[in-house]
Structures are given as structure tokens and as C-alpha cells.
Design an enzyme around this catalytic site. Structure first.
Site, PDB file in Angstrom:
ATOM      1  N   PRO A 148       0.827  -1.219   0.000  1.00 32.46           N
ATOM      2  CA  PRO A 148       0.000   0.000   0.000  1.00 32.46           C
ATOM      3  C   PRO A 148       0.852   1.256   0.000  1.00 32.46           C
ATOM      4  O   PRO A 148       1.880   1.336   0.676  1.00 32.46           O
ATOM      5  CB  PRO A 148      -0.796  -0.121   1.309  1.00 32.46           C
ATOM      6  CG  PRO A 148       0.086  -0.946   2.197  1.00 32.46           C
ATOM      7  CD  PRO A 148       0.769  -1.920   1.295  1.00 32.46           C
ATOM      8  N   GLY A 208      -0.110   5.370   0.383  1.00 39.51           N
ATOM      9  CA  GLY A 208      -1.144   6.381   0.503  1.00 39.51           C
ATOM     10  C   GLY A 208      -1.063   7.392  -0.640  1.00 39.51           C
ATOM     11  O   GLY A 208       0.020   7.691  -1.149  1.00 39.51           O
ATOM     12  N   HIS A 255       8.444   0.883   7.396  1.00 42.92           N
ATOM     13  CA  HIS A 255       7.616   1.889   6.717  1.00 42.92           C
ATOM     14  C   HIS A 255       8.418   2.653   5.665  1.00 42.92           C
ATOM     15  O   HIS A 255       8.230   3.850   5.458  1.00 42.92           O
ATOM     16  CB  HIS A 255       7.002   2.869   7.725  1.00 42.92           C
ATOM     17  CG  HIS A 255       5.640   3.361   7.335  1.00 42.92           C
ATOM     18  ND1 HIS A 255       4.481   2.821   7.833  1.00 42.92           N
ATOM     19  CD2 HIS A 255       5.251   4.343   6.501  1.00 42.92           C
ATOM     20  CE1 HIS A 255       3.442   3.444   7.330  1.00 42.92           C
ATOM     21  NE2 HIS A 255       3.874   4.380   6.496  1.00 42.92           N
ATOM     22  N   GLY A 281      11.201  -3.400   2.169  1.00 44.54           N
ATOM     23  CA  GLY A 281      12.372  -2.641   2.572  1.00 44.54           C
ATOM     24  C   GLY A 281      13.413  -2.448   1.506  1.00 44.54           C
ATOM     25  O   GLY A 281      14.311  -3.266   1.364  1.00 44.54           O
ATOM     26  N   GLY A 300       6.308  -1.249  -2.648  1.00 45.21           N
ATOM     27  CA  GLY A 300       5.445  -0.102  -2.853  1.00 45.21           C
ATOM     28  C   GLY A 300       6.039   0.888  -3.825  1.00 45.21           C
ATOM     29  O   GLY A 300       5.476   1.168  -4.884  1.00 45.21           O
TER      30      GLY A 300
END
Length: 378
Positions: A80, A82, A276, A308, A330
Site C-alpha cells: 500500500p 497512501g 515503513h 524494505g 510499494g
């Protein structure tokens, strides 16, 4: 145009993407927090991971993988991100369509620029839904119902954002949500006509799912946005509540400590090892650094997902060798769509698949999971 010759690696796509989207969009996609050290540490940890080839094995690569009891065509999927629609208009539905075509998971963020109702039909059963923890239980339950009714079967609860991080590069780029239309922003947009025309047709991206719950028209300072008005810092009781409310596979994303992994595995179906993308805490370890201890603590039966700084099929195999069962990317897929639209994102799938197949042949291995046997002791 032969994409394999012109863009043989993800870094080639990144160079084109940076020239094709506005500076603020590139800074959103490419940046981490602080001095970027967490993101750099993730890449360096992968570079230190060495796999030892074996010869004359007669191995024939087979990339099919099982995850949480379901077959996957490839050992990787789309993580995902954003506000994907800021990177390229309509990115969410486009990426979901490509993922379904290649039989790999696509994970939609609840702070995406499109809704689960619009994206879900494109996933064809391969849709995952990522949830940032709303503090209001009624809002949480409504979000979960919307995701479930839209065809998403796997839930990813992200637990590593207890507060907004600084994200200095995004601040310098004057990135806000909603975007403030300033002369500087207009100049950046004018310099990227393809992005500008596509955005004009679709409209400026916004946190579409949150329209129902928050006033997304109010401009926020820095990197904060309307999603932060709704979030809480989840605790173990929160995870238990989500488990009770979601009847499908549940993944906990943002684990970096073996003790947290063991506790979460007692509630959820899979653990996602992630820092993250280096966007939350610059002193965080690299996923590759903690994967071995987490795998040792969990044993072989708990599914482990990792991400990562993955830049190639080789990096996918490195994370698997260190203990992951499955790898999510991502930035890579968003670089692809920013560079070449739908063709670019599909080309990322090709680059990764071809790289893994070539590496397995070089290692003399049949399956990605066999890479653990090729790991050279440190």
C-alpha cells in the site's frame, strides 16, 4: 520500443519517473524521514546479504508460492502507498488491474486517492485492504464493512504510525493535503504536462475514502492530513478488536521486534516486517537486519511478509533467504506507473520475475523458499 533494452532495471524507470512527475510528487514517493538513514540502512543491509550459487543441480525455477494457505503466482505483491493518485492519476485501479492480471496481491491503503468501492472490482480476489487505526470504533467498523463489501479479503493493520513523522523532504517540497495551489506548485505542474493533463481529466487527488468521515477540504500543515484527525495509536486490545471484527486473513504490518512478532502472531494470521520505507523513524533497523531473529522466534509455521528498499529480483530472494515467505513492494510499482503508466507497472512485474528466475537458475534452486539454503553465514 523494447522496454527490456531501454529500461532493464528499476533504477532506469526511476530516472524517467522523476522527469515525468512534479517535484512534490517525486519527493512524496522517494523520500524517507530525517536524514534518510533508515531507508539507506535497508538497502545496505540487503547489499550485505550474500547468496552462494551451486552448480550442476539441474534445477528448473518455479516461482509459485503459498501464502496464508493460498497459492500465489509470484513471491511478491504490491504494497500500500497512501495517495497513489498523487504519483499518477488513477494509479490505484491501474495497479489493482495489473496485479490481478499477474495473479499477485494488490494492497489498497485507506488513505489512497480512490475508494475501495471503485478499486475492489479490479482486484479479482487478489485485493488486500490496509487500515490505519481509526480511533472511533464505529468508523473502523464501517471502513472494514466497506472493504469487505468491495471484495477485499485480506486486512493489513498498520501499527507503526503512532504519530506523524517529520518527513523533511516533503515539507521542503511544500507538500500538503489537500494541495495548496501556489505559484511554485503551478510551476512544477506546468513543467510536467503529461501529469498535468491526466490530473486535469481526473481532478486533484484527495483522500477519497475519508470523505465520509472527515472534512478533507481543510488544509493541513506540513505532512499532516485529514487521516491523522481520525487515527489512534493502536495497542494490543485494538488488535484484538480488529480480529473480532474481521473474518478473513489478518496481517499486522510494521513489526521490527521479535517479541512483538510473537505476540502479534498469537492474534493475527501473518506478520509483516517493515520500517515503513524509512518514512517514520530514522533510527529504525532495516527489515533485513531483524528478519532472522523474527523468523527464529516465530518458527516455520507463521507466515512472514517483508519489505524494505527492494530494487530487484535479487533483493526479493535476499529477503526470502533471511526469513520472509513473501515480499511486498510499494515504491517500485509507483515508479513504474509514474515512468510509463500501465506499461511501466507491468514492466516492473517482468523485471522482478525475470530477475528471480535468472537468480534461481544461477543458485541451482527450484523455488524462492530454497534461497534460505543458499544464505552465506555472516
Amino acid at each position: 520500443m523494447d522496454l527490456d533494452d531501454r529500461y532493464p532495471s528499476l533504477s532506469d524507470l526511476a530516472q524517467r519517473a522523476r522527469r515525468r512527475i512534479p517535484h512534490f510528487a517525486w519527493e512524496y514517493l522517494d523520500s524517507a524521514t530525517g536524514d534518510q538513514s533508515a531507508h539507506a540502512r535497508s538497502a545496505a543491509a540487503l547489499d550485505r546479504t550474500v547468496l552462494v550459487p551451486r552448480v550442476m543441480t539441474g534445477a528448473r525455477p518455479d516461482l509459485t508460492t503459498r501464502l496464508m494457505g493460498h497459492p500465489q503466482a509470484l513471491p511478491f505483491g504490491m504494497a500500500p502507498v497512501g495517495m497513489s493518485g498523487l504519483i499518477w492519476p488513477g494509479a490505484e485501479a491501474t495497479l489493482a488491474t495489473i496485479a490481478a492480471r499477474h495473479d499477485i496481491p494488490y494492497c489498497l491503503s485507506n488513505v489512497a486517492a480512490d475508494t475501495p468501492e471503485n478499486v475492489g472490482p479490479h482486484t479479482r480476489g487478489q485485493g488486500w485492504f490496509q487500515l490505519y487505526a481509526p480511533g472511533d470504533g464505529a468508523i473502523r467498523r464501517d471502513m472494514l464493512a466497506r472493504a469487505r463489501d468491495s471484495g477485499f479479503r485480506t486486512l493489513v493493520l498498520t501499527v507503526d504510525v503512532p504519530a506523524a513523522s517529520r518527513r523533511e523532504r516533503q515539507r521542503r517540497a511544500r507538500l500538503t493535503n489537500p494541495m495548496r495551489i501556489t505559484p511554485g506548485v503551478l510551476a512544477q505542474v506546468a513543467a510536467r504536462p503529461a501529469w498535468a493533463m491526466a490530473t486535469a481529466r481526473r481532478g486533484m487527488p484527495r483522500l477519497a475514502m475519508l470523505d465520509k468521515y472527515a472534512d478533507t477540504t481543510r488544509s493541513q500543515s506540513g505532512t499532516a492530513h485529514a487521516g491523522y484527525q481520525l487515527r489512534t495509536a493502536p495497542d494490543w486490545a485494538y488488535l484484538q478488536a480488529v480480529r473480532a471484527e474481521w473474518d478473513g486473513p489478518l496481517v499486522v504490518k510494521g513489526i521490527l521486534h521479535a517479541g512483538d512478532a510473537v505476540r502479534a502472531a498469537g492474534i493475527a494470521d501473518a506478520i509483516w516486517v517493515s520500517n515503513h520505507g524509512g518514512r517514520q523513524f530514522e533510527a529504525a533497523p532495516a527489515p533485513a537486519e531483524v528478519l532472522p531473529s523474527i523468523r527464529a522466534a516465530l518458527g516455520d509455521d507463521v507466515p512472514v511478509i517483508a519489505d524494505g528498499a527492494v530494487r530487484s529480483g535479487t533483493d526479493v530472494l535476499r529477503l526470502i533467504a533471511l526469513g520472509a515467505d513473501f515480499v511486498m513492494l510499494g515504491r517500485a510499482f509507483h515508479v513504474g506507473i509514474a515512468a510509463l503508466g500501465e506499461r511501466g507497472a507491468a514492466h516492473v512485474v517482468h523485471i522482478l520475475r525475470a530477475g528471480i528466475e535468472a537468480d534461481l537458475a544461477q543458485l541451482g534452486l527450484c523455488r524462492p523458499a530454497d534461497a534460505r539454503a543458499a544464505l552465506m553465514p555472516s
